[in-house]
Design a protein around this motif. Structure first.
Motif, short mmCIF file in Angstrom:
data_model
loop_
_atom_site.label_atom_id
_atom_site.label_comp_id
_atom_site.label_asym_id
_atom_site.label_seq_id
_atom_site.Cartn_x
_atom_site.Cartn_y
_atom_site.Cartn_z
N SER A 32 0.10 -0.61 -0.19
CA SER A 32 0.13 -0.27 -0.04
C SER A 32 0.96 1.08 0.04
CB SER A 32 -0.35 0.01 0.47
OG SER A 32 -0.25 -0.41 2.35
N PHE A 33 0.31 1.95 -0.52
CA PHE A 33 0.85 3.38 -0.58
C PHE A 33 -0.12 4.38 -0.57
CE2 PHE A 33 2.66 6.76 -4.26
CZ PHE A 33 3.76 7.34 -3.15
N GLY A 34 -0.77 5.21 0.26
CA GLY A 34 -1.63 6.13 0.88
C GLY A 34 -2.65 5.43 0.68
N SER A 35 -3.23 5.58 -0.45
CA SER A 35 -4.76 5.52 -0.62
C SER A 35 -4.73 4.06 -1.38
CB SER A 35 -5.64 6.12 -0.78
OG SER A 35 -5.33 7.35 -1.84
N GLN A 36 -3.34 4.26 -2.19
CA GLN A 36 -2.77 3.13 -3.46
C GLN A 36 -2.73 1.39 -2.32
OE1 GLN A 36 -1.15 3.86 -6.64
NE2 GLN A 36 -0.74 6.78 -5.86
N VAL A 37 -3.76 0.53 -2.92
CA VAL A 37 -3.18 -1.08 -2.39
C VAL A 37 -3.40 -0.97 -3.83
CG1 VAL A 37 -3.31 -2.44 -1.01
CG2 VAL A 37 -4.88 -0.49 -0.39
N LYS A 38 -2.07 -2.14 -3.98
CA LYS A 38 -1.40 -3.21 -5.37
C LYS A 38 -0.85 -4.47 -4.99
CE LYS A 38 -0.99 1.11 -7.94
NZ LYS A 38 0.27 1.14 -9.35
N SER A 39 -1.93 -5.79 -6.11
CA SER A 39 -1.22 -6.75 -4.90
C SER A 39 -0.42 -7.52 -7.04
CB SER A 39 -2.53 -7.32 -4.41
OG SER A 39 -2.83 -7.30 -2.86
N SER A 40 0.61 -8.72 -6.45
CA SER A 40 0.69 -9.14 -7.92
C SER A 40 1.13 -10.16 -7.30
CB SER A 40 2.02 -8.47 -8.27
OG SER A 40 2.37 -8.63 -9.22
#
Length: 269
Positions: A32-40
């Motif tokens: 997560s980066f601030g309000s961004q959440v990324k999965s991979s």
């Protein structure tokens, strides 16, 4: 080569790439980066302006990451960060109840301390037995300041109940600085040698008793404190010193003897 793009007239964003090592092929991981959440299942990429930024690696049960809070310094170019995962570590979550986000609290497990301003503190631990302790938080107590738990190949969840404390102030008038006085509440004595005495205690209603030096008496000498009555003003009054009382008694006896003797002599005449 740097990868960047411009947004508007002035802001430039640079690519921040996270590369993982140690996870099985096809396993998802998340940042997560601030309000961004990324999965991979592979690399994870964000775009950020120049400056220092916090990225948070989300825990994966059964593994421990080399970092969970990753501070990345972006300086007008793209950045690559490496996250290494080690197998055989399991998630242990401490969940704080009754304190607001932004309140700093801490947990120490086998000598390792983690601090958080959110409701959760996380450890990645191997199978085994562990001891923990909870750090002090102003104006709160907790249900358990210390304890133990076992990790047995599955996540562990431990709730910590923070209990708000009631702040009570007693102000003493009539004693000199340095004179010892005390207040007893709920069977516990609190001492002071200054005009102020501060007590932190669980919310509730309590009977209090005031104790002053032996040649003084307090007013009030007892009463009740609660959330609506948490400031108590006390006066200390001094008794007449015993030495003066003895002198007065002796003088009175002498006067009486003189009076009686005079009455006897006048009667004989």
């Amino acid at each position: 080569s740097s990868t960047a793009f411009s947004s508007g007239a002035t802001a430039s964003f640079y690519q921040v790439t996270f590369h993982e090592n140690g996870l099985p092929s096809g396993m998802n991981w998340t940042i997560s980066f601030g309000s961004q959440v990324k999965s991979s299942t592979g690399d994870i990429m964000f775009y950020a302006m120049s400056g220092e930024h916090l990225f948070r690696v989300q825990p994966i049960n059964g593994y421990r990451a080399s970092e969970y809070d990753v501070f990345v310094n972006v300086t007008n170019s793209s950045v690559i960060e490496y996250i290494n995962w080690t197998k055989g570590y399991y998630s242990v979550y401490f969940n704080a109840k009754n304190i607001k986000n932004g309140t700093s609290w801490s947990v120490t497990v086998n000598g390792v301390t983690e601090i958080s301003n959110t409701s959760e503190i996380y450890f990645a631990l191997q199978n085994g037995s562990y001891n923990y302790s909870i750090g002090n938080v102003s104006n709160f107590t907790v249900n358990y300041f210390s304890g133990s738990f076992d990790v047995k190949g599955v996540p562990v969840f431990i709730d910590i109940d923070f209990i708000p404390l009631m702040n009570i102030t007693f102000f003493m008038s009539g004693l000199n600085n340095g004179q010892l006085w005390s207040v007893t509440i709920n069977g516990k004595a609190y001492y002071s040698t200054s005009p102020f005495l501060y007590v932190n205690i669980d919310n509730g209603s309590y009977k209090y008793y005031v104790h002053v030096p032996s040649n003084y008496y307090a007013s009030p000498s007892q009463g009740t404190v609660n959330g609506d009555n948490n400031f108590v003003f006390i006066n200390a009054y001094s008794y007449l010193p015993w030495e003066i009382l003895i002198v007065i008694i002796v003088l009175v006896d002498i006067v009486l003897l003189i009076f009686i003797n005079r009455r006897r002599h006048s009667g004989k005449e």
